[in-house]
Structure formats: C-alpha cells, structure tokens
Design an enzyme around this catalytic site. Structure first.
Site, PDB file in Angstrom:
ATOM      1  N   HIS A 145       3.836  -5.012   3.756  1.00  0.00           N
ATOM      2  CA  HIS A 145       3.879  -5.526   5.125  1.00  0.00           C
ATOM      3  C   HIS A 145       3.518  -7.004   5.122  1.00  0.00           C
ATOM      4  CE1 HIS A 145       4.147  -1.520   6.904  1.00  0.00           C
ATOM      5  NE2 HIS A 145       3.183  -1.146   6.070  1.00  0.00           N
TER       6      HIS A 145
ATOM      7  N   HIS B 235       4.963   0.194  -0.725  1.00  0.00           N
ATOM      8  CA  HIS B 235       5.743  -0.587   0.235  1.00  0.00           C
ATOM      9  C   HIS B 235       4.816  -1.671   0.771  1.00  0.00           C
ATOM     10  CE1 HIS B 235       3.592   2.057   3.025  1.00  0.00           C
ATOM     11  NE2 HIS B 235       3.870   1.182   3.976  1.00  0.00           N
TER      12      HIS B 235
ATOM     13  N   CYS C 197       6.410   5.607   4.009  1.00  0.00           N
ATOM     14  CA  CYS C 197       5.102   5.029   3.673  1.00  0.00           C
ATOM     15  C   CYS C 197       4.426   5.751   2.512  1.00  0.00           C
ATOM     16  CB  CYS C 197       4.193   5.041   4.897  1.00  0.00           C
ATOM     17  SG  CYS C 197       4.796   3.990   6.228  1.00  0.00           S
TER      18      CYS C 197
ATOM     19  N   ASP D 126      -4.291 -10.895   0.166  1.00  0.00           N
ATOM     20  CA  ASP D 126      -2.952 -11.499   0.139  1.00  0.00           C
ATOM     21  C   ASP D 126      -2.263 -11.273  -1.205  1.00  0.00           C
ATOM     22  OD1 ASP D 126      -0.804 -12.931   1.293  1.00  0.00           O
ATOM     23  OD2 ASP D 126      -1.475 -14.777   0.308  1.00  0.00           O
ATOM     24  N   HIS D 127      -1.052 -10.731  -1.141  1.00  0.00           N
ATOM     25  CA  HIS D 127      -0.253 -10.409  -2.317  1.00  0.00           C
ATOM     26  C   HIS D 127      -0.992  -9.465  -3.270  1.00  0.00           C
ATOM     27  CE1 HIS D 127       2.067 -13.755  -0.715  1.00  0.00           C
ATOM     28  NE2 HIS D 127       3.090 -13.199  -1.337  1.00  0.00           N
TER      29      HIS D 127
ATOM     30  N   HIS E  34       0.845  -1.193   0.000  1.00  0.00           N
ATOM     31  CA  HIS E  34       0.000   0.000   0.000  1.00  0.00           C
ATOM     32  C   HIS E  34       0.878   1.241   0.000  1.00  0.00           C
ATOM     33  CE1 HIS E  34      -0.217   1.058   4.573  1.00  0.00           C
ATOM     34  NE2 HIS E  34       0.867   0.379   4.334  1.00  0.00           N
TER      35      HIS E  34
ATOM     36  N   GLU F  40       0.726  -4.705  11.762  1.00  0.00           N
ATOM     37  CA  GLU F  40       1.343  -4.251  10.521  1.00  0.00           C
ATOM     38  C   GLU F  40       2.824  -4.626  10.524  1.00  0.00           C
ATOM     39  OE1 GLU F  40       0.191  -0.473   8.091  1.00  0.00           O
ATOM     40  OE2 GLU F  40       1.759   0.095   9.520  1.00  0.00           O
TER      41      GLU F  40
END
Length: 137
Positions: A41, A39, A33, A79-80, A14, A125
């Site tokens: 997490h 970037h 960020c 996810d991903h 995100h 996070e």
C-alpha cells in the site's frame, strides 16, 4: 483548543493471514490480502495533536519538529518495509490498518513531548479506506 495535523506518506507491504486458519479460510476472509507473496500500500498518515497556542510562538507545537519526529519514529521504520517481518513495533501483531494505527499511536506517544498532546491518528491504506484512532477513548 487548536488541532494541528501533519501528513506523511510511506509505502509498505504486508499479508493478512490468521495462522490458526487454513489457507482456504484465509482466502475466504482476506481475499487478495492473504496472498502468499504479500501485497503493498501507499499509506498516508495524518497525525493530529491538540493544545493551546504558545503566546510567544503562536504554535501549539512546531509543525516541522512534529514532522521530524514522525519521520524518525515511524516512517524510517516502515517505509519500503514488510510490516509482518521488518517492523519492530509490529512484531507479533496482526498487520491490519487498525492495528498499525494503534501501534503508530503507541510509538509516537512515547516519543513526543508533553506539549504535543496526541489527538488522532488517521491512516489511509487506500484513497477509499482509512482508519482513525483516538487513543482508546
């Protein structure tokens, strides 16, 4: 009252950026960020439900079923993925951990049976940063 927590993991990218601000202001407030190239997490999601154990099963709710719902409703969608661009339930929302936790609550609340009363969403996070949401209480 018994509390049952199921933990799931997902990886997502995100960017934190307020479109009304200049690039410099976004960098000042959000630092790395606000990277134009995003970037990511490795999130850890804790979903806690509460209730009274069923006298026939001893369960508040079947933990495997809870895991299946979390995977189907949340993990498969995030996810991903890029939270800003790919996730329907984050469309038009600022992708902070706080807003993501609220959106996860809202999605699960629509998809869990009444026996699985949501108590808390805890979203890590990073290992040192997490948020908790109790449904607007």
């Amino acid at each position: 009252m018994i509390y049952l927590t199921r933990v799931e993991n997902f990886n997502a990218a995100h960017k934190l950026s307020n479109p009304a601000w200049s690039k410099e202001k976004n960098q000042e407030v959000f630092g790395k960020c606000a990277n134009d190239n995003w970037h990511g997490h490795n999130y850890e999601l804790h979903v806690t439900i509460k209730g009274t154990p069923d006298p026939e099963t001893g369960f508040v709710f079947n933990a495997k079923t809870l895991g299946d719902v979390i995977k189907d409703v949340i993990v498969e969608k995030v996810d991903h993925r890029n939270l800003n661009m790919d996730v329907d339930f984050m469309a038009g929302k600022f992708t902070s951990a706080e807003n993501l936790a609220i959106a996860i609550w809202d999605e699960l609340a629509k998809n869990l049976p009444p026996a699985a009363q949501l108590h808390c969403i805890k979203l890590y996070e990073t290992p040192r940063i997490y948020v908790e949401y109790y449904g607007g209480q």
